[in-house]
Design a protein around this motif. Structure first.
Motif, PDB file in Angstrom:
ATOM      1  N   VAL A 171      29.061 -33.373 -49.988  1.00 31.28           N
ATOM      2  CA  VAL A 171      29.859 -32.896 -48.686  1.00 31.28           C
ATOM      3  C   VAL A 171      28.779 -32.480 -48.752  1.00 31.28           C
ATOM      4  O   VAL A 171      28.549 -31.348 -48.844  1.00 31.28           O
ATOM      5  CB  VAL A 171      31.382 -32.511 -48.883  1.00 31.28           C
ATOM      6  CG1 VAL A 171      32.166 -33.041 -49.903  1.00 31.28           C
ATOM      7  CG2 VAL A 171      31.368 -30.966 -49.753  1.00 31.28           C
ATOM      8  N   ASN A 172      29.462 -32.552 -46.599  1.00 30.38           N
ATOM      9  CA  ASN A 172      28.605 -31.784 -45.305  1.00 30.38           C
ATOM     10  C   ASN A 172      26.892 -32.289 -45.750  1.00 30.38           C
ATOM     11  O   ASN A 172      26.702 -33.067 -46.746  1.00 30.38           O
ATOM     12  CB  ASN A 172      28.224 -30.209 -45.556  1.00 30.38           C
ATOM     13  CG  ASN A 172      29.643 -29.308 -45.788  1.00 30.38           C
ATOM     14  OD1 ASN A 172      30.609 -29.724 -45.196  1.00 30.38           O
ATOM     15  ND2 ASN A 172      29.676 -28.783 -46.292  1.00 30.38           N
TER      16      ASN A 172
ATOM     17  N   GLY B 211      26.441 -36.499 -46.044  1.00 26.85           N
ATOM     18  CA  GLY B 211      27.714 -36.251 -47.147  1.00 26.85           C
ATOM     19  C   GLY B 211      28.170 -37.164 -47.485  1.00 26.85           C
ATOM     20  O   GLY B 211      29.216 -37.770 -46.854  1.00 26.85           O
TER      21      GLY B 211
ATOM     22  N   GLY C  50      29.894 -37.002 -49.928  1.00 27.10           N
ATOM     23  CA  GLY C  50      31.251 -37.412 -51.042  1.00 27.10           C
ATOM     24  C   GLY C  50      31.848 -37.328 -52.119  1.00 27.10           C
ATOM     25  O   GLY C  50      30.694 -38.036 -52.891  1.00 27.10           O
TER      26      GLY C  50
END
Length: 210
Positions: free
Chosen positions: A47-48, A66, A68
Motif C-alpha cells: 500500500v502507498n 502501491g 495492495g
C-alpha cells in the motif's frame, strides 16, 4: 540449514548482505514489478506509493505505485536449455469503466522487458537497498475477464498481462531439438548436429588426440 543461510551462501554478493541479514530476522519484504513501456509501469505489492528503483535502470525519484492485495504474482521459474514459460500478472476487482479506459489508453507492451525484484523495507516501509532483480520476462499481450457475479454484487473486471521467459517465442525458430535436419533448416552448411541420433543411442564418440 535455514533458508536465509541458503540465500546468503548462494547469492555470492548478488543479494546485498544487509538484505540477507534483515531477512534472517523480523522483516517486511517488498516485491516490485517494472514494465519497460513508454511511459513505464512501476507497481509494488503493498500500500502507498514509495520511492524505489532497480539499480542502473530507474532514475532517481522513481515512484512505485502501491498495488495492495490486488497484485497477483504467479509462481516464477528460471528456465535453462532453451526452454520457455508463460505466466500472467493480474489486477482484479477493477471497475469495468476504469478497466476499459486503461485498455484504451495503455501504451504498447508487446516485446517490452518486465522485471520482478525484491528488497526489504524498514519500519517506515521504505526500501533498505535498491531493488534486487529476481526474474526477467518479455511482455506479450493484455487480456481482460469479468468473473461471474451473484445477487447484488457489483461486476468487476480482472486485467492480466501475459509474459514469456526463456529463449523461445512463436516469432523465432526453435533451437532446442538438436537434430541434423532442424539445424540445417536454419544453417544449411552446419553439420554440428549430424551425429545427434547416433550419440543419443549411447555411442561413445572417438575424440581426436592432438
Amino acid at each position: 540449514m535455514a533458508w536465509q543461510d541458503l540465500i546468503g551462501s548462494y547469492s555470492v554478493d548478488y543479494v546485498p548482505q544487509e538484505v540477507v541479514d534483515r531477512m534472517g530476522s523480523s522483516h517486511i519484504l517488498g516485491i516490485f514489478f517494472r514494465l519497460d513501456s513508454d511511459p513505464g509501469l512501476h507497481i509494488w505489492a503493498g500500500v502507498n506509493d514509495i520511492p524505489a528503483g532497480f539499480d542502473s535502470l530507474d532514475e532517481d525519484g522513481t515512484v512505485y505505485l502501491g498495488g495492495g492485495r490486488l497484485l497477483n504474482i504467479p509462481t516464477l521459474e528460471v528456465l535453462v536449455n532453451g526452454q520457455s514459460s508463460s505466466v500472467e500478472f493480474g489486477l482484479s476487482g477493477i471497475d469495468p469503466d476504469t478497466a476499459a479506459n486503461v485498455l484504451d489508453t495503455m501504451p504498447d507492451v508487446r516485446g517490452k522487458d518486465l522485471k520482478i525484484g525484491f528488497t526489504t523495507l524498514d519500519d517506515y516501509y521504505q526500501p533498505t537497498t535498491p531493488i534486487v532483480a529476481l526474474w526477467t520476462g518479455t511482455a506479450s499481450h493484455p487480456t481482460e475477464s469479468m468473473p461471474p457475479v451473484s445477487g447484488t454484487d457489483n461486476p468487476t473486471t480482472t486485467l492480466t498481462l501475459a509474459v514469456v521467459s526463456g529463449s523461445n517465442t512463436r516469432s523465432r525458430a526453435s533451437l532446442v531439438l538438436w537434430s541434423g535436419p532442424h539445424q540445417k533448416a536454419i544453417y544449411p552448411t552446419d553439420k554440428f548436429c549430424d551425429g545427434t541420433a547416433r550419440l543419443a543411442r549411447g555411442v561413445a564418440p572417438a575424440w581426436p588426440n592432438y
